[in-house]
Design an enzyme around this catalytic site. Structure first.
Site, PDB file in Angstrom:
ATOM      1  N   CYS A   1      38.603  26.966  33.507  1.00 36.47           N
ATOM      2  CA  CYS A   1      37.698  27.733  34.373  1.00 36.47           C
ATOM      3  C   CYS A   1      38.070  29.212  34.412  1.00 36.47           C
ATOM      4  O   CYS A   1      37.304  30.042  34.886  1.00 36.47           O
ATOM      5  CB  CYS A   1      37.646  27.145  35.774  1.00 36.47           C
ATOM      6  SG  CYS A   1      39.178  27.275  36.668  1.00 36.47           S
TER       7      CYS A   1
ATOM      8  N   ASP B   1      40.833  30.748  35.886  1.00 38.62           N
ATOM      9  CA  ASP B   1      41.597  31.286  37.018  1.00 38.62           C
ATOM     10  C   ASP B   1      42.871  30.478  37.186  1.00 38.62           C
ATOM     11  O   ASP B   1      42.810  29.254  37.315  1.00 38.62           O
ATOM     12  CB  ASP B   1      40.794  31.181  38.323  1.00 38.62           C
ATOM     13  CG  ASP B   1      39.681  32.206  38.402  1.00 38.62           C
ATOM     14  OD1 ASP B   1      39.988  33.403  38.241  1.00 38.62           O
ATOM     15  OD2 ASP B   1      38.527  31.815  38.624  1.00 38.62           O
TER      16      ASP B   1
ATOM     17  N   CYS C   1      39.750  36.800  37.528  1.00 39.61           N
ATOM     18  CA  CYS C   1      38.824  37.912  37.740  1.00 39.61           C
ATOM     19  C   CYS C   1      39.237  38.739  38.952  1.00 39.61           C
ATOM     20  O   CYS C   1      40.244  38.473  39.592  1.00 39.61           O
ATOM     21  CB  CYS C   1      37.421  37.356  37.931  1.00 39.61           C
ATOM     22  SG  CYS C   1      37.293  36.336  39.404  1.00 39.61           S
TER      23      CYS C   1
ATOM     24  N   CYS D   1      34.841  29.225  42.532  1.00 39.29           N
ATOM     25  CA  CYS D   1      35.700  29.220  41.349  1.00 39.29           C
ATOM     26  C   CYS D   1      36.926  30.111  41.492  1.00 39.29           C
ATOM     27  O   CYS D   1      37.974  29.805  40.954  1.00 39.29           O
ATOM     28  CB  CYS D   1      34.901  29.584  40.103  1.00 39.29           C
ATOM     29  SG  CYS D   1      34.159  31.206  40.159  1.00 39.29           S
TER      30      CYS D   1
END
Lengths: 128, 386
Positions: free
Chosen positions: A33, A35, A59, A103
């Site tokens: 994903c 992260d 991010c 997320c």
């Protein structure tokens, strides 16, 4: 898309790094994903969090949530820290974009995992 | 702060000459081109001149050009319209794993209606093999859709050869040329295509307007219903200022396309060479068979959106194939199809250059990026446990 506070934490993240001989370490997320967060904590004899550090791959939201949670928990007992939710972390940053809420908003989970590992260690010590 | 725009594959700035061509069509020339009176007639004239310009730019006839709202609509009309027109003949469609979502999702929609879709894989450079396409053809194949140049990694596909095979077998061949126009020469006869999609804002034209080339004799059904505009294939009053802008923009875009490509490639290679000097950075896509303005790299141990945000704080605009920027939970389907692992896909950065970029701007990026990568890597648990 990000609040000023998110950008501020992304630009000047607090408490980046790791703690040698940390009392607890928690990692969440995976590369699929995109992260990964790792949080290190050090507590005193009263189980008050004296030091906390993080490393994050992810991010802007992932980095900012990691950074802000380290500020939120420093000086708190582990019980108080366990009460912190991902939602509160997002609120502390003035909110996150909707698509980031699930997320990239995992800092509280990482913290709780770090505390779990601490509690586990303390139990082991007692039984010894 | 210095501002450097390196996201031309997303969109480009409107050319002033294009704006000036459009300008009269907002106020003085406001008639409906379908009207019989003088207000309509004078607008019709401009519209048809624009059609001629688009046709000339790609080596087509004016009546083979259908104006649309842009690349997505052109791709949708090409795929859906062609499939629906030929459903009695067959139900098999061939496309590739690296198409734009306007093509992929149109194919998915057909699948739900009983069509069979074969998705051709790509090699590590994002290249489709002509042989794979040929072998996928069955007696039920009615349409092949392979893009001319990829929007993410810039790989230029062997479209002319695929088109030749399609023609020999009597199969309709569509190519999405949205990223190619203005960057490489595009000629519908050389490409052997029956349908070709293009979008004005990718070559310094206005947003919200594009065209579909439909070779004479190609079977196509309209996907929306209404008036008789655009041979009923795209009913609705034309976006006149947009269409005028498209005509002017494509005229300018194809002028000196080769020399512009040489200039862009030189800047591109300067950027690629500089970026590859950084540790654990790799190039995505083909080294030479790529769009002259496309640079796509993977920066190991860091995530793309945080790279973009950091570059943006330094005035540099680019994009990434990371999940965070794709609007889904997965990173770029193009990079994954090329065999990249998730880390490399999440850490991808795309710089797309335009004619106004300078060497000094490229050097500014090359001076700026090492510090950013270093800072993000110092925060990365993946880098720490490397």
């Amino acid at each position: 898309m990000y609040t000023e506070k998110v950008m501020e934490h992304f630009t000047n993240p607090r408490n980046v790094g790791e703690i040698e001989n940390a009392d607890g370490v928690g990692e969440v997320g995976n590369m699929k994903c995109g992260d990964i967060m790792r949080i290190y904590i050090k507590v005193n004899d009263d189980n008050i969090i004296e030091d906390v550090k993080f490393r994050t791959f992810g991010c802007g939201a992932a980095i900012a949530t990691s950074s802000v949670i380290t500020e939120m928990v420093k000086g708190k007992t582990i019980e108080e820290a366990l009460d912190i939710t991902n939602k509160q972390v997002a609120e502390e940053l003035g909110g996150l974009p909707e698509n980031k809420m699930h997320c990239s908003n995992l800092a509280a989970d990482a913290l709780h995992k770090a505390i779990d590992s601490l509690v586990e260690k303390q139990k082991e010590k007692k039984t010894k | 702060m210095k501002k450097v725009y390196l996201d031309h594959a997303a969109t480009t700035q409107l050319n002033k000459e294009v704006f000036e061509a459009m300008n009269p069509y907002f106020f003085e020339l406001y008639g409906n081109p379908s009207s019989v009176h003088s207000f309509g007639r004078e607008v019709r004239k401009g519209l048809e001149e624009s059609r001629e310009k688009v046709a000339k730019a790609i080596g087509a006839q004016p009546r083979e050009i259908i104006f649309t709202s842009g690349g997505t609509e052109s791709d949708n009309l090409a795929i859906r319209g062609s499939a629906m027109a030929q459903r009695k003949k067959g139900n098999h469609v061939i496309t590739s794993a690296v198409e734009h979502h306007a093509v992929i999702d149109a194919c998915h929609a057909l699948k739900e209606e009983g069509f069979e879709i074969t998705v051709i894989p790509v090699d590590e450079h994002g290249m489709v093999s002509v042989k794979d396409v040929e072998e996928a053809i069955t007696d039920k194949t009615i349409l092949i859709s392979i893009m001319l140049a990829n929007n993410e990694v810039g790989t230029i596909q062997p479209v002319a050869e695929i088109g030749k095979i399609a023609r020999e077998k009597g199969i309709t061949f569509h190519t999405d040329a949205v990223q190619a126009i203005g960057n490489i020469p595009v000629n519908v006869d050389e490409l052997n295509c029956d349908l070709l999609a293009l979008s004005a804002h990718k070559f310094y034209g206005p947003k919200g307007v594009g065209a579909l080339y439909v070779r004479k004799g190609t079977r196509l059904k309209g996907c929306s219903f209404g008036g008789s505009q655009e041979r009923k294939l795209r009913p609705g009053t034309e976006n006149v200022p947009g269409v005028i802008g498209l005509g002017k923009a494509i005229e300018l875009a194809v002028k000196d396309v080769e020399s512009k490509a040489v200039k862009l490639s030189r800047l591109r290679d300067r950027l690629i060479d500089g970026l590859l000097k950084l540790p654990d950075v790799s190039l995505n896509g083909h080294r030479t068979k790529r769009l002259p303005g496309n640079v796509n790299i993977s920066v190991q141990y860091v995530e793309g959106e945080s790279l973009i945000l950091s570059l943006d704080l330094k005035g540099i605009a680019c994009s990434s194939g990371s999940a965070c920027t794709s609007g889904s939970l997965d990173p770029s389907h193009v990079l994954l199809a090329m065999g990249l692992d998730h880390q490399a896909a999440h850490g991808s950065l795309r710089f797309t250059l335009g004619v106004e970029n300078t060497e000094a701007e490229i050097d500014y990026v090359l001076e700026t990026i090492p510090g950013i990568v270093e800072r993000l890597r110092s925060m990365s648990p993946v880098y720490a446990s490397k």
